[in-house]
Design an enzyme around this catalytic site. Structure first.
Site, PDB file in Angstrom:
ATOM      1  N   THR A 125       0.822  -1.218   0.000  1.00  0.00           N
ATOM      2  CA  THR A 125       0.000   0.000   0.000  1.00  0.00           C
ATOM      3  C   THR A 125       0.856   1.270   0.000  1.00  0.00           C
ATOM      4  OG1 THR A 125      -1.636  -1.226   1.270  1.00  0.00           O
ATOM      5  CG2 THR A 125      -1.859   1.166   1.274  1.00  0.00           C
ATOM      6  N   SER A 131      -6.466  -0.378  -2.682  1.00  0.00           N
ATOM      7  CA  SER A 131      -7.178  -1.398  -3.479  1.00  0.00           C
ATOM      8  C   SER A 131      -6.620  -1.462  -4.904  1.00  0.00           C
ATOM      9  CB  SER A 131      -8.668  -1.054  -3.572  1.00  0.00           C
ATOM     10  OG  SER A 131      -9.216  -0.812  -2.311  1.00  0.00           O
ATOM     11  N   ILE A 156       1.669  -0.071   6.852  1.00  0.00           N
ATOM     12  CA  ILE A 156       2.374  -1.344   6.818  1.00  0.00           C
ATOM     13  C   ILE A 156       2.424  -1.938   8.227  1.00  0.00           C
ATOM     14  CG2 ILE A 156       4.526  -2.507   6.158  1.00  0.00           C
ATOM     15  CD1 ILE A 156       2.799  -1.088   3.865  1.00  0.00           C
ATOM     16  N   ARG A 266     -26.126 -10.222  34.582  1.00  0.00           N
ATOM     17  CA  ARG A 266     -26.925  -8.980  34.601  1.00  0.00           C
ATOM     18  C   ARG A 266     -28.418  -9.287  34.747  1.00  0.00           C
ATOM     19  NH1 ARG A 266     -26.171  -3.623  35.640  1.00  0.00           N
ATOM     20  NH2 ARG A 266     -27.662  -2.371  34.464  1.00  0.00           N
ATOM     21  N   ILE A 335     -25.723  -6.183  24.050  1.00  0.00           N
ATOM     22  CA  ILE A 335     -26.090  -7.037  25.190  1.00  0.00           C
ATOM     23  C   ILE A 335     -25.536  -6.454  26.495  1.00  0.00           C
ATOM     24  CG2 ILE A 335     -25.590  -9.299  26.253  1.00  0.00           C
ATOM     25  CD1 ILE A 335     -25.843 -10.504  23.412  1.00  0.00           C
ATOM     26  N   HIS A 336     -24.360  -5.855  26.424  1.00  0.00           N
ATOM     27  CA  HIS A 336     -23.743  -5.283  27.631  1.00  0.00           C
ATOM     28  C   HIS A 336     -24.326  -3.913  27.992  1.00  0.00           C
ATOM     29  CE1 HIS A 336     -20.755  -8.433  27.028  1.00  0.00           C
ATOM     30  NE2 HIS A 336     -20.172  -8.114  28.159  1.00  0.00           N
ATOM     31  N   GLU A 361      -6.464  -6.245   3.458  1.00  0.00           N
ATOM     32  CA  GLU A 361      -6.450  -7.497   2.682  1.00  0.00           C
ATOM     33  C   GLU A 361      -7.709  -7.646   1.817  1.00  0.00           C
ATOM     34  OE1 GLU A 361      -4.294 -10.626   3.776  1.00  0.00           O
ATOM     35  OE2 GLU A 361      -3.438  -9.774   5.590  1.00  0.00           O
ATOM     36  N   GLU A 365     -15.885  -4.251  -0.351  1.00  0.00           N
ATOM     37  CA  GLU A 365     -16.349  -3.973  -1.713  1.00  0.00           C
ATOM     38  C   GLU A 365     -15.562  -4.824  -2.718  1.00  0.00           C
ATOM     39  OE1 GLU A 365     -15.683  -1.641   0.565  1.00  0.00           O
ATOM     40  OE2 GLU A 365     -17.673  -0.787   0.863  1.00  0.00           O
TER      41      GLU A 365
HETATM   42  C1  FAD Z   1      -4.612  -1.993  10.366  1.00  0.00           C
HETATM   43  C2  FAD Z   1      -4.166  -2.028   8.922  1.00  0.00           C
HETATM   44  C3  FAD Z   1      -3.066  -2.807   8.585  1.00  0.00           C
HETATM   45  C4  FAD Z   1      -2.605  -2.820   7.253  1.00  0.00           C
HETATM   46  N1  FAD Z   1      -1.478  -3.549   6.944  1.00  0.00           N
HETATM   47  C5  FAD Z   1      -0.974  -3.503   5.681  1.00  0.00           C
HETATM   48  C6  FAD Z   1       0.262  -4.174   5.349  1.00  0.00           C
HETATM   49  O1  FAD Z   1       0.885  -4.834   6.186  1.00  0.00           O
HETATM   50  N2  FAD Z   1       0.745  -4.062   4.083  1.00  0.00           N
HETATM   51  C7  FAD Z   1       0.103  -3.344   3.123  1.00  0.00           C
HETATM   52  O2  FAD Z   1       0.595  -3.283   2.007  1.00  0.00           O
HETATM   53  N3  FAD Z   1      -1.076  -2.706   3.403  1.00  0.00           N
HETATM   54  C8  FAD Z   1      -1.622  -2.771   4.649  1.00  0.00           C
HETATM   55  N4  FAD Z   1      -2.796  -2.090   4.951  1.00  0.00           N
HETATM   56  C9  FAD Z   1      -3.443  -1.293   3.922  1.00  0.00           C
HETATM   57  C10 FAD Z   1      -4.699  -1.970   3.372  1.00  0.00           C
HETATM   58  O3  FAD Z   1      -4.351  -3.103   2.632  1.00  0.00           O
HETATM   59  C11 FAD Z   1      -5.457  -0.927   2.540  1.00  0.00           C
HETATM   60  O4  FAD Z   1      -5.992  -0.001   3.472  1.00  0.00           O
HETATM   61  C12 FAD Z   1      -6.574  -1.549   1.712  1.00  0.00           C
HETATM   62  O5  FAD Z   1      -6.045  -2.270   0.638  1.00  0.00           O
HETATM   63  C13 FAD Z   1      -7.558  -0.488   1.157  1.00  0.00           C
HETATM   64  O6  FAD Z   1      -6.856   0.518   0.510  1.00  0.00           O
HETATM   65  P1  FAD Z   1      -7.121   2.080   0.868  1.00  0.00           P
HETATM   66  O7  FAD Z   1      -7.134   2.201   2.339  1.00  0.00           O
HETATM   67  O8  FAD Z   1      -6.128   2.858   0.107  1.00  0.00           O
HETATM   68  O9  FAD Z   1      -8.588   2.375   0.356  1.00  0.00           O
HETATM   69  P2  FAD Z   1      -8.997   2.732  -1.180  1.00  0.00           P
HETATM   70  O10 FAD Z   1      -8.472   1.695  -2.101  1.00  0.00           O
HETATM   71  O11 FAD Z   1      -8.657   4.149  -1.453  1.00  0.00           O
HETATM   72  O12 FAD Z   1     -10.575   2.589  -1.076  1.00  0.00           O
HETATM   73  C14 FAD Z   1     -11.434   3.593  -0.511  1.00  0.00           C
HETATM   74  C15 FAD Z   1     -12.865   3.096  -0.630  1.00  0.00           C
HETATM   75  O13 FAD Z   1     -13.207   2.923  -2.021  1.00  0.00           O
HETATM   76  C16 FAD Z   1     -13.652   1.592  -2.245  1.00  0.00           C
HETATM   77  N5  FAD Z   1     -13.260   1.103  -3.564  1.00  0.00           N
HETATM   78  C17 FAD Z   1     -12.005   1.132  -4.107  1.00  0.00           C
HETATM   79  N6  FAD Z   1     -12.026   0.553  -5.326  1.00  0.00           N
HETATM   80  C18 FAD Z   1     -13.306   0.153  -5.541  1.00  0.00           C
HETATM   81  C19 FAD Z   1     -13.983  -0.505  -6.618  1.00  0.00           C
HETATM   82  N7  FAD Z   1     -13.333  -0.893  -7.712  1.00  0.00           N
HETATM   83  N8  FAD Z   1     -15.308  -0.733  -6.496  1.00  0.00           N
HETATM   84  C20 FAD Z   1     -15.986  -0.365  -5.368  1.00  0.00           C
HETATM   85  N9  FAD Z   1     -15.411   0.259  -4.329  1.00  0.00           N
HETATM   86  C21 FAD Z   1     -14.095   0.513  -4.411  1.00  0.00           C
HETATM   87  C22 FAD Z   1     -13.015   0.778  -1.133  1.00  0.00           C
HETATM   88  O14 FAD Z   1     -13.696  -0.451  -0.908  1.00  0.00           O
HETATM   89  C23 FAD Z   1     -13.089   1.743   0.039  1.00  0.00           C
HETATM   90  O15 FAD Z   1     -14.350   1.672   0.608  1.00  0.00           O
HETATM   91  C24 FAD Z   1      -3.286  -2.090   6.263  1.00  0.00           C
HETATM   92  C25 FAD Z   1      -4.427  -1.347   6.616  1.00  0.00           C
HETATM   93  C26 FAD Z   1      -4.869  -1.311   7.925  1.00  0.00           C
HETATM   94  C27 FAD Z   1      -6.093  -0.505   8.267  1.00  0.00           C
END
Ligand code: FAD
Length: 393
Positions: A125, A131, A156, A266, A335-336, A361, A365
């Site tokens: 990312t 995504s 990350i 409770r 429930i709590h 991961e 969507e």
């Molecule tokens: C706690 C945590 C740990 C993480 N760890 C890692 C890691 O170790 N390594 C790593 O590489 N990444 C990691 N990530 C990142 C994670 O993989 C991304 O947040 C995820 O892939 C979504 O990308 P984005 O946040 O950029 O959202 P975006 O891709 O910008 O999406 C924003 C919104 O648009 C929607 N959207 C996007 N494309 C479409 C489509 N084609 N159709 C419909 N809706 C769509 C999405 O579903 C979302 O609701 C982590 C994230 C978190 C929160």
């Protein structure tokens, strides 16, 4: 079809339960509040959890993917930060090295990771894309027998803990065909990491940024071939998503167990709240979510044990289990009553933690799109040029 767990599986489950009760539950509330990194990596390494599903000849524990699912379920009952270690280190990084690494790369990186001597993570990312991973801008440029990598990664997991990073970078044309994966060591000059703070959940875990400033890596740091990066990351996600789904089963169980206990303690209107049918309805939904999610996870585990492609099944398990785990944690708060809204009880932490699992991961969507395109036949399992590792003790 056999629904019995083996003696080995049952022993694994009880040893992790004991570890969670002894080492995690007494500390988790404070670590969560103070954003302190909790997972005891040394103990997890000694227990064999950091190489759980890999052959003994590579320093693994020689257990199968059902064992991996059990470990994720039990660890997430303690806290999601523990399951995240398995997702990132074992599933996304070590499984990838096992499947795609050369023998030399396995000796240098995979075996020490299985022993827990080195910790791995994956960096896909970037600030401008998650995504849509094919749009990344981190670049790796070949010069003689090295690659020079520059770019920025964010969100990350284990960024500030890991020794090894699998880094997705662009080596060629725009789009998914021009991507490659490299293994980059923390000690390489030009690497910097930074912690992200004030997250909603996974506060006892580590999440951060990774900066690569003209990092020189030897050409044998390339995993697979140039241009195979997208395919490698998708195979990594088939493993990472599996562990997220299995962990979500643990969140459902933790929410259910806490709710059952509270229902008996409770009282309202002169009786235990468990006597109210609308409360029982919540418990029934939670139990159904637990059983169905676990079955989806075990089906995917069975496919992985056979070395069968499981992208569709794993995506379904991940989407279903994380969605229902969020619902289960929400019902547990209900429930709590007001106490569920307070950190005096564990259920608000379950809710905050599991909220992220519908984002990382593959967002919900994206999983719905994957399922829709398999249903309509736009995506199909085609014969692949690469093999999935099957279970090997
Ligand atoms: C706690 C945590 C740990 C993480 N760890 C890692 C890691 O170790 N390594 C790593 O590489 N990444 C990691 N990530 C990142 C994670 O993989 C991304 O947040 C995820 O892939 C979504 O990308 P984005 O946040 O950029 O959202 P975006 O891709 O910008 O999406 C924003 C919104 O648009 C929607 N959207 C996007 N494309 C479409 C489509 N084609 N159709 C419909 N809706 C769509 C999405 O579903 C979302 O609701 C982590 C994230 C978190 C929160």
């Amino acid at each position: 079809m056999d629904f019995e767990l083996s003696d080995e599986h049952l022993m694994l489950r009880s040893s992790i339960r004991e570890f969670v009760d002894r080492e995690i539950l007494p500390k988790i509330k404070e670590c969560d509040r103070n954003e302190e990194f909790l997972p005891p990596l040394d103990t997890m390494g000694e227990m064999g959890l950091l190489g759980i599903c890999f052959p003994e000849k590579y320093g693994g524990a020689g257990m199968d993917y059902i064992a991996l699912a059990i470990a994720c379920e039990e660890l997430e009952k303690g806290d999601i930060s523990l399951r995240s270690i398995i997702s990132v280190h074992v599933a996304l990084t070590s499984c990838t090295l096992y499947q795609w690494g050369t023998e030399k790369q396995k000796q240098k990186y995979f075996i020490p990771q299985n022993h827990g001597e080195k910790i791995g993570t994956i960096a896909m990312t970037e600030p401008s894309c998650g995504s849509d991973i094919a749009s990344i801008t981190t670049r790796a440029v070949k010069k003689d027998d090295i690659y020079i990598i520059s770019g920025q990664k964010t969100w990350i997991s284990l960024a500030n803990v890991a020794d090894n990073f699998l880094v997705l970078a662009r080596t060629g044309e725009s789009g998914y065909r021009g991507l490659s994966v490299f293994i980059v060591e923390r000690d390489f000059p030009g690497i910097k990491t930074n912690a992200l703070h004030n997250k909603l959940g996974t506060r006892a875990g580590d999440t951060g940024e990774l900066f690569l400033d003209n990092v020189e890596v030897p050409e044998n740091s390339l995993i697979g071939q140039e241009g195979e990066g997208f395919k490698i990351c998708m195979s990594a996600l088939d493993n990472g998503r599996f562990t997220v789904a299995a962990g979500a089963v643990g969140t459902i169980k933790a929410a259910l167990d806490a709710s059952i206990k509270y229902c008996r303690e409770r009282k309202a209107f002169g009786q235990e709240i468990g006597k109210f049918q609308l409360i029982q309805e919540h418990l029934a939904y939670m139990q159904a979510a637990y059983d169905a999610s676990q079955l989806l996870v075990y089906k995917a585990a069975w496919m992985k044990n056979q070395g069968k492609r499981n992208t569709r099944e794993t995506s379904m398990a991940k989407w279903y289990a994380t969605t229902h785990a969020l619902d289960a944690a929400d019902r547990a708060i209900q429930i709590h009553g007001a106490y569920g809204y307070s950190s005096d009880y564990p259920v608000e932490r379950l809710w905050r933690n599991i909220r992220g699992a519908s984002i990382y991961e593959g967002t919900n969507e994206i999983h719905k799109l994957i399922q829709g395109s398999y249903i309509l036949g736009y995506r199909k399992y085609k014969p692949l040029r690469y093999e999935f590792p099957r279970f090997e003790p």
